[in-house]
Design an enzyme around this catalytic site. Structure first.
Site, PDB file in Angstrom:
ATOM      1  N   TRP A 188      78.190  49.512  55.641  1.00  0.00           N
ATOM      2  CA  TRP A 188      77.969  48.475  54.622  1.00  0.00           C
ATOM      3  C   TRP A 188      77.478  49.101  53.325  1.00  0.00           C
ATOM      4  CZ3 TRP A 188      80.770  44.740  55.946  1.00  0.00           C
ATOM      5  CH2 TRP A 188      80.815  44.271  57.257  1.00  0.00           C
ATOM      6  N   ASP A 208      70.506  44.938  50.364  1.00  0.00           N
ATOM      7  CA  ASP A 208      71.352  44.153  51.263  1.00  0.00           C
ATOM      8  C   ASP A 208      70.510  43.900  52.517  1.00  0.00           C
ATOM      9  OD1 ASP A 208      73.122  43.133  53.086  1.00  0.00           O
ATOM     10  OD2 ASP A 208      74.555  44.794  52.981  1.00  0.00           O
ATOM     11  N   LYS A 219      73.852  36.157  60.015  1.00  0.00           N
ATOM     12  CA  LYS A 219      73.142  37.004  60.966  1.00  0.00           C
ATOM     13  C   LYS A 219      71.821  36.369  61.394  1.00  0.00           C
ATOM     14  CE  LYS A 219      76.329  40.118  60.224  1.00  0.00           C
ATOM     15  NZ  LYS A 219      76.352  41.016  59.091  1.00  0.00           N
TER      16      LYS A 219
HETATM   17  C1  LIG Z   1      77.467  41.632  58.167  1.00  0.00           C
HETATM   18  C2  LIG Z   1      76.961  42.469  57.075  1.00  0.00           C
HETATM   19  C3  LIG Z   1      77.603  42.516  55.834  1.00  0.00           C
HETATM   20  C4  LIG Z   1      78.897  41.788  55.549  1.00  0.00           C
HETATM   21  O1  LIG Z   1      78.653  40.465  55.353  1.00  0.00           O
HETATM   22  P1  LIG Z   1      79.852  39.470  54.929  1.00  0.00           P
HETATM   23  O2  LIG Z   1      79.080  38.196  54.747  1.00  0.00           O
HETATM   24  O3  LIG Z   1      80.809  39.443  56.050  1.00  0.00           O
HETATM   25  O4  LIG Z   1      80.443  39.970  53.678  1.00  0.00           O
HETATM   26  C5  LIG Z   1      77.040  43.285  54.842  1.00  0.00           C
HETATM   27  N1  LIG Z   1      75.917  43.979  55.048  1.00  0.00           N
HETATM   28  C6  LIG Z   1      75.269  43.964  56.241  1.00  0.00           C
HETATM   29  C7  LIG Z   1      74.018  44.761  56.410  1.00  0.00           C
HETATM   30  C8  LIG Z   1      75.778  43.212  57.285  1.00  0.00           C
HETATM   31  O5  LIG Z   1      75.143  43.200  58.468  1.00  0.00           O
END
Ligand SMILES: *Cc1c(COP(=O)(O)O)cnc(C)c1O
Length: 359
Positions: free
Chosen positions: A101, A168, A192
């Site tokens: 990511w 993030d 999540k």
């Molecule tokens: C799942 C995830 C993403 C991607 O998220 P989307 O909403 O599918 O774009 C980005 N960063 C992390 C740390 C993730 O766990």
């Protein structure tokens, strides 16, 4: 039979939240209308988004110079939206490469400015958090990924940085209390730890905005959403509603301190078993970096041939979503906020029984 849901995402939601969310789809507050059929500008949704914002501010203890935004496009959209709004072409931003990511965030950011990757654990397949980076003096921000969902690593303590942090936080958002003031921007896809897929929360500090020269499309400009209170266009109404229910649930269950206590206890039960059980081993090389959200483990070399059999036993016992990401293999137990300790214990019992029978 209700499954033990260890999925990495979209992931488990609290049972009372799902119950309430289902009711709202059938008939919202006895109105004879589904929440899915109501105007996003009506009094019902206005109350929902206001409560969601207020709960978010309260739980994170947000100072008044931070804005809470409800966006679409996933965390992946933030990989480009953040640098687009904050970084000029001739400016530098520092990034830490702690996984896939983070890597995607770096790729997008390169479209907008000078990107300095100051640390990476890529060569070791991201089995630890690379902490040796030095933030350049002129960096506009430092971008980190608080929890690396695929590899099961997490910043136990956030790095010190002279530049504002952009984070993030998709896979450990609202899982623990932390001081927001070093952060210029936090973003997290809801699916999540917060709600259904379809909305992404961005928490933006005011001073991060207004310095880029480039023209921004309205839908990719944070200030559009700040001015319109996330209602510039039709927002993801239902994901925001379910997220609000989760925020209520979090507050009722002791807030971020309360959930952190539970998360630590759950993770300890599982890591203790991984370390104790002769059949299994953790994949994260530095124990201090072990994630409290995604617990990655494999079988010791001697027993690798038994991985499939153990997975089948897990399935037969109502456990779903345990397969490790293809780039790591083995098992990944995602034990987000909503995961009850009893489910973690059930998995640990299976691990212990399996080793007794086969090791
Ligand atoms: C799942 C995830 C993403 C991607 O998220 P989307 O909403 O599918 O774009 C980005 N960063 C992390 C740390 C993730 O766990």
């Amino acid at each position: 039979m209700k499954q033990h849901n260890f999925s990495a995402g979209p992931a488990i939601l609290p049972a009372p939240v799902l119950k309430e969310a289902a009711k709202a789809v059938a008939n919202y507050q006895g109105m004879g209308l589904s929440l899915l059929e109501l105007s996003h500008r009506g009094p019902e949704f206005t109350a929902i988004i206001e409560e969601a914002n207020a709960l978010m501010r309260e739980l994170l203890d947000l100072p008044s110079n931070y804005h809470v935004l409800w966006l679409s496009g996933g965390a992946s959209m933030q990989f480009c939206m953040a640098p687009m709004n904050i970084l000029n072409e001739n400016e530098t931003a520092a990034y830490i490469d702690s996984g896939v990511w983070a890597n995607k965030a770096i790729k997008e950011a390169k479209l907008f400015g000078k990107i300095d990757v100051i640390a990476s654990s890529k060569e070791q397949n991201y089995t630890f958090i690379p902490k040796n980076g030095k933030v350049p003096k002129d960096a506009k921000y430092l971008h980190i990924t608080s929890n690396n969902t695929i590899y099961g690593t997490q910043w136990a303590k956030f790095p010190k940085s002279s530049a504002p942090l952009i984070c993030d936080m998709s896979s450990d958002f609202l899982s623990r209390p932390f001081d927001v003031t070093p952060f210029g921007l936090i973003y997290a896809g809801a699916q999540k730890n917060l709600g259904p897929a379809g909305t992404t929360v961005a928490i933006v500090r005011e001073d991060m905005l207004g310095t880029v020269q480039r023209a921004l499309p309205s839908m990719l400009d944070y200030t559009t959403f700040i001015k319109e209170n996330s209602l510039y266009n039709t927002p993801p109404v239902y994901p925001i509603y379910v997220s609000m229910l989760t925020l209520r649930w979090l507050k009722k269950n002791g807030g971020l301190k309360g959930i952190q206590r539970k998360n630590k206890a759950k993770a300890a039960i599982l890591y203790n078993e991984i370390d104790r059980n002769p059949m299994f081993k953790g994949t994260v090389t530095d124990k201090a970096d072990r994630s409290l959200m995604n617990v990655c483990f494999v079988m010791e070399e001697k027993y690798v041939h038994l991985e499939k059999e153990f997975m089948q036993i897990c399935k037969a016992n109502g456990m779903s979503g345990l397969a490790g990401h293809r780039s790591v293999g083995g098992f990944r137990a995602s034990i987000y906020n909503a995961m009850p300790q009893s489910s973690v214990q059930a998995l640990v019992n299976l691990m212990a029984d399996f080793a007794k029978a086969k090791a």
